[in-house]
Design an enzyme around this catalytic site. Structure first.
Site, short mmCIF file in Angstrom:
data_model
loop_
_atom_site.label_atom_id
_atom_site.label_comp_id
_atom_site.label_asym_id
_atom_site.label_seq_id
_atom_site.Cartn_x
_atom_site.Cartn_y
_atom_site.Cartn_z
N SER A 1 -15.08 -164.27 -101.40
CA SER A 1 -14.42 -163.81 -100.18
C SER A 1 -15.33 -162.78 -99.53
O SER A 1 -15.86 -161.90 -100.22
CB SER A 1 -13.07 -163.15 -100.47
OG SER A 1 -12.10 -164.13 -100.76
N HIS B 1 -13.96 -167.52 -96.89
CA HIS B 1 -13.46 -167.76 -98.24
C HIS B 1 -14.05 -169.10 -98.68
O HIS B 1 -13.98 -170.07 -97.93
CB HIS B 1 -11.92 -167.84 -98.26
CG HIS B 1 -11.28 -166.58 -97.76
ND1 HIS B 1 -11.31 -165.41 -98.48
CD2 HIS B 1 -10.63 -166.30 -96.61
CE1 HIS B 1 -10.69 -164.46 -97.79
NE2 HIS B 1 -10.28 -164.97 -96.65
N GLU C 1 -16.28 -155.74 -82.40
CA GLU C 1 -15.51 -156.66 -81.56
C GLU C 1 -14.43 -157.40 -82.35
O GLU C 1 -13.89 -158.39 -81.87
CB GLU C 1 -16.46 -157.68 -80.91
CG GLU C 1 -17.60 -157.07 -80.09
CD GLU C 1 -18.81 -156.65 -80.94
OE1 GLU C 1 -18.79 -156.85 -82.18
OE2 GLU C 1 -19.77 -156.11 -80.35
N SER C 2 -14.10 -156.99 -83.54
CA SER C 2 -13.00 -157.49 -84.39
C SER C 2 -13.49 -157.86 -85.79
O SER C 2 -13.85 -156.98 -86.54
CB SER C 2 -12.15 -158.57 -83.75
OG SER C 2 -11.42 -158.02 -82.64
N CYS D 1 -13.12 -159.87 -79.49
CA CYS D 1 -12.56 -159.45 -78.21
C CYS D 1 -13.73 -159.16 -77.29
O CYS D 1 -14.85 -158.93 -77.73
CB CYS D 1 -11.61 -158.27 -78.36
SG CYS D 1 -12.35 -156.83 -79.08
#
Lengths: 145, 145
Positions: free
Chosen positions: A55, A68, A62-63, A83
């Site tokens: 993971s 996974h 920007e986020s 974003c």
């Protein structure tokens, strides 16, 4: 209709399972993908799970990006949540497809945080199908006070 | 049809904007939500962005939780990506709705890493609408060698 976020759900099938179980390579690949998308990497964390599977989460200004891997199924699920308009997530996705050796893959594009022209927030998301965005209403949650 | 992962897209509108700009509270709330879902928290990272807005990522043994807040829009986007059957994501979601004070919220449930009864991987995701899962084919990516 406007949206605060764009979210790509990337399904990577028939990948190279050796790559999917290699923590160091997955880390390098996801961080390079973030840079190819023109994202500003803030921090990242990668973990190897037992018996296998990795993971990885990358915080970007920007986020985020996440991965996974299921090496036993030659499968990896990647999310790219952005974003703003300055990113190039498609460059990241192409790079991931290539580096994970995925022979069968798809990407679903969503819009999150929708609001109307009047600025009213909407309780749906928008999903791109056949080149057009369609509103999908989720289950509305009731708050019991 | 089987699936390797279950992914909840949680849209939290009309939240308490004071909570959405409070890094410490968002961290406590998301970590408690992970525990309520019965998830095993491996690691977490939270960041405050300028002028406001918080991003938080929690690696769990069963995949991840993420949050991005837009206090200026009273909005937060949460993702809960799980694998296995032991988690209770709905408990996490109810808790988040309550603690962020969301008056308007919805949740879309997706299945990721789909495979057929014969074990063949599929290049679609499944989206729950009207109580049933519907396959959504993303854009198929071509690998050019």
């Amino acid at each position: 209709m406007g949206a605060l976020g764009t979210h790509f759900l990337v399904e990577l099938n028939e990948c190279n399972s050796e790559v999917l179980r290699d923590l160091k390579r997955i880390e390098e690949i996801l961080l390079t993908a973030a840079k190819k998308a023109n994202a500003t990497v803030v921090e990242s964390r990668f973990h190897q799970f037992s018996p296998f599977g990795i993971s990885g989460l990358v915080v970007i200004a920007e986020s985020h990006l996440s991965i996974h891997t299921w090496p036993e199924h030659n499968y990896a699920a990647v999310d790219i949540f952005t974003c703003g308009e300055s990113l190039k997530p498609h460059l990241a996705i192409s790079y991931l497809v290539e580096k994970l050796g995925s022979l069968k893959s798809s990407v679903v594009e969503l819009k999150r945080g929708l609001f109307s022209k009047e600025g009213t927030v909407l309780d749906s998301i928008a999903l791109k199908e056949g080149g057009r965005f369609r509103h999908v209403s989720g289950k509305i949650l009731q708050v019991v006070h």
